[in-house]
Scaffold this motif. Structure first.
Motif: not given
Ligand code: PLP
Length: 428
Positions: A213-230
């Motif tokens: 879930n580490f990567q999944k959580r970063i993906s979610q944090i990015c979405k929530k804060n309008d940051v592109l997840f690369v």
């Protein structure tokens, strides 16, 4: 560099074996720098190279297209259904340069000029070109160029850490701390354009496998804060960690993702950067708006490499390679104790078809093994005596065999690793 006076000259290779000009042979424990899938001289792949080379060797993708690039794009988009477009390049570093440029330009294209910063994980690696070095800063590799690299916002990565005098925190426990740092910063700082990280694990950083879930959580944090997840799947995509597409098994959704290494089965240099429709469409406009990406390489979409990649991906299905990997990789687990009982061995990290073995001076202190010649050279030379080709990263022995290795050959690799570590103990 002067510690190397000569190198074995590899003149041919077949299956898992590399043959040198003096009649010696070594099992390829490095998958020829983590890219070999089927072993060497796989006939279907060699035939595909010959077949395509006879018809069309190279035309660029500047104003043109060709069937191999078209078919391969379709195949990659089938494997990545949330993606919309594919940008081909020559190697992993360029694929990441492209990913970074697309991410930064996206915000200009949509009229957002404040988002100019890139966030990353410490200890990451994305290649040796300047953009890739900036984003994947590994001090040992890149410190001499530090003043010429662009700055990034770095966050700690979950790994076993010692806090205070003696308290050990596991990677899983430390992950919450890392995630809270990321969340806090991304919520407050609206200058962050993109978060760039390796998918599933940091390979060159020493096989640092992310907790669930580490990567999944970063993906979610990015979405929530309008940051592109690369995401960088160059070393981990196409089965290295046991899944065809690693980010899917991590339940994470990138905006941009790069593949390389195993894309061609390890026979030619090639890479691809994929983006979602949202990103792709931001680059559309009238010529005068200059929204297009000014980026192209001479060999972008080379027909032979594209046809070869397509064939390689077809073989995954034909030979049920992912299912096979899941079975073969159990051997790493079964043999873990045989390796960890050895004197020089500290932490071992393993997933799918990769294992990182830390060499230490002393098991209790976990201090990295050191010597006045490089550990890589020492291990390489001892390994050669046991017919194994090793390439260590610092004090970490990396076992990264071709994915299609048989159970017998994998046991040979592990036996050879054990013998190599034992002879190293005697030598030091
Ligand atoms: C995760 C990752 N990204 C990018 C690269 C760079 O790829 P290349 O060596 O093909 O430029 C590597 C190479 O090891 C890698 O492991």
């Amino acid at each position: 560099m002067s510690e190397w006076t000569s190198f074995p000259e590899i003149v041919s290779a077949k299956g898992m074996w590399l043959y040198d000009s003096k009649g010696g042979k070594m099992l390829d424990g490095v998958a020829s720098m983590w890219c070999n899938v089927w072993g060497h001289s796989k006939s279907e792949l060699v035939s595909e190279i010959i077949k395509q080379t006879k018809i069309l060797q190279h035309t660029p993708l500047f104003n043109l297209t060709h069937p191999s690039a078209e078919k391969l794009s379709k195949k990659l988009l089938q494997l990545n259904p949330k993606m919309k477009s594919v940008f081909f390049s020559d190697n992993g570093s360029t694929a990441m340069e492209i990913a970074i440029k697309i991410a930064l330009q996206y915000w200009r294209n949509v009229g957002e000029n404040k988002k100019t910063n890139v966030a990353t994980l410490e200890n990451g690696y994305h290649g040796d070109t300047f953009g890739a070095m900036s984003v994947g800063y590994v001090p040992e590799f890149f410190s001499k160029f530090r003043s010429k690299l662009f700055s990034t916002i770095q966050f700690p990565v979950p790994r076993t850490v010692i806090i205070g005098s003696n308290t050990k925190k596991s990677s899983k426990e430390y992950a919450e701390y890392c995630l809270s740092k990321i969340e806090d910063k991304l919520e407050k700082d609206n200058s962050i354009a993109a978060f760039v990280m390796e998918s599933g694990a940091q390979m060159a950083g020493g096989v640092i496998i992310y907790p669930k879930n580490f990567q999944k959580r970063i993906s979610q944090i990015c979405k929530k804060n309008d940051v592109l997840f690369v995401l960088d799947e160059i070393a981990t995509g196409f089965g290295r960690l046991g899944s065809m597409i690693e980010y899917q098994s991590q339940n994470s959704t990138p905006d941009i993702v790069s593949f390389g290494k195993m894309l061609t089965g390890g026979y030619q240099t090639f890479a691809a950067t994929l983006t979602t429709k949202k990103i792709n469409d931001s680059f559309l406009g009238e010529f005068s708006q200059f929204k297009h990406l000014f980026h192209g390489h001479t060999y972008t979409g080379n027909p032979t490499a594209a046809a070869l990649s397509l064939k390689n991906l077809e073989l995954y299905k034909k030979y049920h390679l992912i299912e096979k990997i899941q079975k073969t990789s159990k051997i790493f687990k079964d043999r873990l104790d045989d390796i960890s009982n050895l004197d020089l061995v500290g932490e071992i990290r393993h997933q799918g078809m990769v294992m990182g073995i830390e060499l230490v001076q002393n098991k209790n202190s976990n201090k990295p093994l050191s010597s006045n010649i490089s550990i890589n050279k020492l291990v390489f030379e001892e390994g050669r005596k046991h017919q194994i080709y090793f390439r260590t990263l610092g004090n970490i022995i990396m076992l990264v065999p071709p994915l299609d290795i048989s159970q017998k050959d994998l046991n040979f690799l592990i036996d050879g690793t054990i013998s190599t570590i034992k002879s190293l103990s005697r030598k030091l």
